[in-house]
Scaffold this motif. Structure first.
Motif, PDB file in Angstrom:
ATOM      1  N   LEU A   1       0.821  -1.209   0.000  1.00 34.84           N
ATOM      2  CA  LEU A   1       0.000   0.000   0.000  1.00 34.84           C
ATOM      3  C   LEU A   1       0.859   1.264   0.000  1.00 34.84           C
ATOM      4  CD1 LEU A   1      -3.130  -0.340   2.328  1.00 34.84           C
ATOM      5  CD2 LEU A   1      -3.056   0.188  -0.093  1.00 34.84           C
ATOM      6  N   LEU A   2       1.911   1.274   0.812  1.00 40.57           N
ATOM      7  CA  LEU A   2       2.804   2.431   0.849  1.00 40.57           C
ATOM      8  C   LEU A   2       3.443   2.661  -0.514  1.00 40.57           C
ATOM      9  CD1 LEU A   2       4.653   2.052   4.292  1.00 40.57           C
ATOM     10  CD2 LEU A   2       2.775   3.592   3.713  1.00 40.57           C
ATOM     11  N   TRP A   3       3.923   1.576  -1.124  1.00 37.83           N
ATOM     12  CA  TRP A   3       4.575   1.676  -2.437  1.00 37.83           C
ATOM     13  C   TRP A   3       3.585   2.143  -3.499  1.00 37.83           C
ATOM     14  CZ3 TRP A   3       3.590  -1.691  -6.707  1.00 37.83           C
ATOM     15  CH2 TRP A   3       4.441  -1.489  -7.803  1.00 37.83           C
ATOM     16  N   LYS A   4       2.400   1.535  -3.519  1.00 33.94           N
ATOM     17  CA  LYS A   4       1.416   1.863  -4.542  1.00 33.94           C
ATOM     18  C   LYS A   4       0.913   3.288  -4.388  1.00 33.94           C
ATOM     19  CE  LYS A   4      -1.304   1.176  -7.980  1.00 33.94           C
ATOM     20  NZ  LYS A   4      -0.730   1.121  -9.339  1.00 33.94           N
TER      21      LYS A   4
ATOM     22  N   LEU B   1      -4.609   5.966   2.193  1.00 33.61           N
ATOM     23  CA  LEU B   1      -3.984   4.674   1.928  1.00 33.61           C
ATOM     24  C   LEU B   1      -2.581   4.602   2.535  1.00 33.61           C
ATOM     25  CD1 LEU B   1      -5.078   3.928  -1.753  1.00 33.61           C
ATOM     26  CD2 LEU B   1      -6.018   3.003   0.363  1.00 33.61           C
ATOM     27  N   LEU B   2      -1.849   5.718   2.494  1.00 37.44           N
ATOM     28  CA  LEU B   2      -0.536   5.741   3.149  1.00 37.44           C
ATOM     29  C   LEU B   2      -0.681   5.481   4.645  1.00 37.44           C
ATOM     30  CD1 LEU B   2       1.226   8.797   1.426  1.00 37.44           C
ATOM     31  CD2 LEU B   2       1.898   6.396   1.247  1.00 37.44           C
ATOM     32  N   MET B   3      -1.654   6.138   5.254  1.00 42.21           N
ATOM     33  CA  MET B   3      -1.878   5.957   6.691  1.00 42.21           C
ATOM     34  C   MET B   3      -2.300   4.528   7.002  1.00 42.21           C
ATOM     35  SD  MET B   3      -4.242   8.228   9.267  1.00 42.21           S
ATOM     36  CE  MET B   3      -5.734   8.002   8.292  1.00 42.21           C
TER      37      MET B   3
ATOM     38  N   VAL C   1      -0.427   1.704   9.302  1.00 44.09           N
ATOM     39  CA  VAL C   1      -1.121   1.029  10.407  1.00 44.09           C
ATOM     40  C   VAL C   1      -1.026  -0.486  10.261  1.00 44.09           C
ATOM     41  CG1 VAL C   1      -3.384   0.620  11.449  1.00 44.09           C
ATOM     42  CG2 VAL C   1      -2.671   2.943  10.898  1.00 44.09           C
ATOM     43  N   LEU C   2      -1.147  -0.996   9.023  1.00 43.62           N
ATOM     44  CA  LEU C   2      -1.022  -2.432   8.790  1.00 43.62           C
ATOM     45  C   LEU C   2       0.371  -2.925   9.187  1.00 43.62           C
ATOM     46  CD1 LEU C   2      -2.826  -2.913   5.342  1.00 43.62           C
ATOM     47  CD2 LEU C   2      -3.656  -3.585   7.594  1.00 43.62           C
ATOM     48  N   ILE C   3       1.405  -2.161   8.814  1.00 45.70           N
ATOM     49  CA  ILE C   3       2.772  -2.546   9.173  1.00 45.70           C
ATOM     50  C   ILE C   3       2.943  -2.532  10.691  1.00 45.70           C
ATOM     51  CG2 ILE C   3       5.201  -1.861   9.016  1.00 45.70           C
ATOM     52  CD1 ILE C   3       4.565  -0.779   6.219  1.00 45.70           C
ATOM     53  N   ALA C   4       2.440  -1.471  11.341  1.00 44.64           N
ATOM     54  CA  ALA C   4       2.532  -1.380  12.803  1.00 44.64           C
ATOM     55  C   ALA C   4       1.819  -2.556  13.452  1.00 44.64           C
ATOM     56  CB  ALA C   4       1.935  -0.058  13.278  1.00 44.64           C
ATOM     57  N   ASP C   5       0.641  -2.912  12.925  1.00 48.26           N
ATOM     58  CA  ASP C   5      -0.118  -4.039  13.471  1.00 48.26           C
ATOM     59  C   ASP C   5       0.672  -5.330  13.312  1.00 48.26           C
ATOM     60  OD1 ASP C   5      -2.153  -5.376  14.673  1.00 48.26           O
ATOM     61  OD2 ASP C   5      -3.580  -5.207  13.042  1.00 48.26           O
TER      62      ASP C   5
ATOM     63  N   ILE D   1      -7.868   6.303  13.753  1.00 47.55           N
ATOM     64  CA  ILE D   1      -7.642   6.330  12.309  1.00 47.55           C
ATOM     65  C   ILE D   1      -8.863   6.893  11.592  1.00 47.55           C
ATOM     66  CG2 ILE D   1      -7.082   4.958  10.276  1.00 47.55           C
ATOM     67  CD1 ILE D   1      -4.886   5.111  12.438  1.00 47.55           C
ATOM     68  N   TYR D   2     -10.036   6.358  11.900  1.00 45.08           N
ATOM     69  CA  TYR D   2     -11.224   6.767  11.161  1.00 45.08           C
ATOM     70  C   TYR D   2     -11.711   8.150  11.586  1.00 45.08           C
ATOM     71  CZ  TYR D   2     -11.155   2.090   9.314  1.00 45.08           C
ATOM     72  OH  TYR D   2     -10.765   0.938   8.667  1.00 45.08           O
ATOM     73  N   THR D   3     -11.397   8.580  12.806  1.00 42.08           N
ATOM     74  CA  THR D   3     -11.708   9.958  13.200  1.00 42.08           C
ATOM     75  C   THR D   3     -10.870  10.931  12.391  1.00 42.08           C
ATOM     76  OG1 THR D   3     -12.298   9.286  15.460  1.00 42.08           O
ATOM     77  CG2 THR D   3     -11.721  11.600  15.114  1.00 42.08           C
TER      78      THR D   3
END
Length: 269
Positions: A114-117, A212-214, A218-222, A233-235
């Motif tokens: 996601l970060l790359w794309k 998408l960057l965020m 978050v996926l990497i951190a998870d 995140i959603y706020t």
């Protein structure tokens, strides 16, 4: 049938279903934003087909994962352990983990993608000149098959995250199935309006890519065991979307005022 009637006679089951449906719809927003941005890169005649196929694949993947819950839960077992303990946080737990399950590795890989794309897409929007980079998937000439392949890859990541969330919230398979199907139906209904809105408002593309960057971070951190509360995140996403909505409203008011000015001057003459 009698078992279903007995199950849904319990208020706790209805509460779990309502909560899970909302959660699945919210989690589906990330998936839908990615599908909308990618499908808009195709010729107009192929966009709707790509969106429906991508969302259909997301549904198939989620239902397939639900049918193999025992295997899916096994993805949370540690497969790699580097034996390193991260700094201890205020809660007495390590700030990050160095033992990884298949779920962690999939989330990290999906986050990196996601970060790359998103970075590639931002580069393409800021500097749309043709590039000789063979890895530049942001080119307008990207094919239908390549778009579906990228959607399928992210469908897998989001599906695993979605189903594991469902497993953690209820033990009833039928409740999970209803929540997942409802979320995918909402995605299907919202896909065309969202993609059209993004296409008509180019500034929204940059905002969505920022989301998408965020989400990738978050996926990497998870994956590393750092759990960021989804509410934060959603706020943040909702606040940014609200600010952008005000900008769009203000811009359209200015455009209408400019469009009416010549007519007003003509009437005065």
């Amino acid at each position: 049938m009698e078992a279903l009637i007995t199950l849904f006679s319990e208020p706790a089951v209805w509460a779990a279903l309502a909560t899970l449906m909302v959660m699945e719809v919210v989690l589906g927003i990330d998936n839908l934003i990615f599908i909308s941005i990618l499908s808009n890169k195709l010729p107009e005649s192929q966009r709707q087909k790509a969106r429906r196929l991508g969302i259909g694949l997301a549904l198939v993947m989620r239902l397939a994962l639900l049918s193999t819950i025992a295997w899916l839960v096994g993805l949370t077992a540690t497969v790699v352990d580097f034996g390193i303990t991260g700094p201890i946080g205020a809660n007495g737990e390590p700030n990050f983990e160095t033992n990884f399950s298949w779920r962690d590795l999939i989330l990290i890989a999906g986050g990196l993608f996601l970060l790359w794309k998103a970075t590639k897409e931002i580069h393409h929007n800021v500097d749309p000149r043709p590039s000789d980079d063979i890895f530049d998937t942001a080119k307008v000439t990207i094919g239908f098959g390549a778009i579906i392949g990228q959607i399928l890859l992210l469908d897998l990541v989001f599906s695993i995250d979605s189903i594991l969330t469902a497993v953690g919230m209820t033990e009833h398979l039928v409740v999970m199935v209803i929540a997942v199907i409802t979320a995918v139906i909402v995605m299907l209904l919202a896909a065309d309006p969202l993609a059209g809105f993004i296409h008509r408002n180019p500034t929204v593309v940059m905002l969505a890519l920022g989301f998408l960057l965020m989400i990738g971070a978050v996926l990497i951190a998870d994956g590393f065991g750092v759990h960021v509360p989804k509410g934060y995140i959603y706020t943040a996403m909702a606040f940014s979307a609200g600010v952008e909505a005000l900008n769009i409203w203000s811009r359209r008011r200015r455009e209408r005022a400019l469009a009416q000015t010549p007519a007003a001057e003509g009437d005065g003459l």
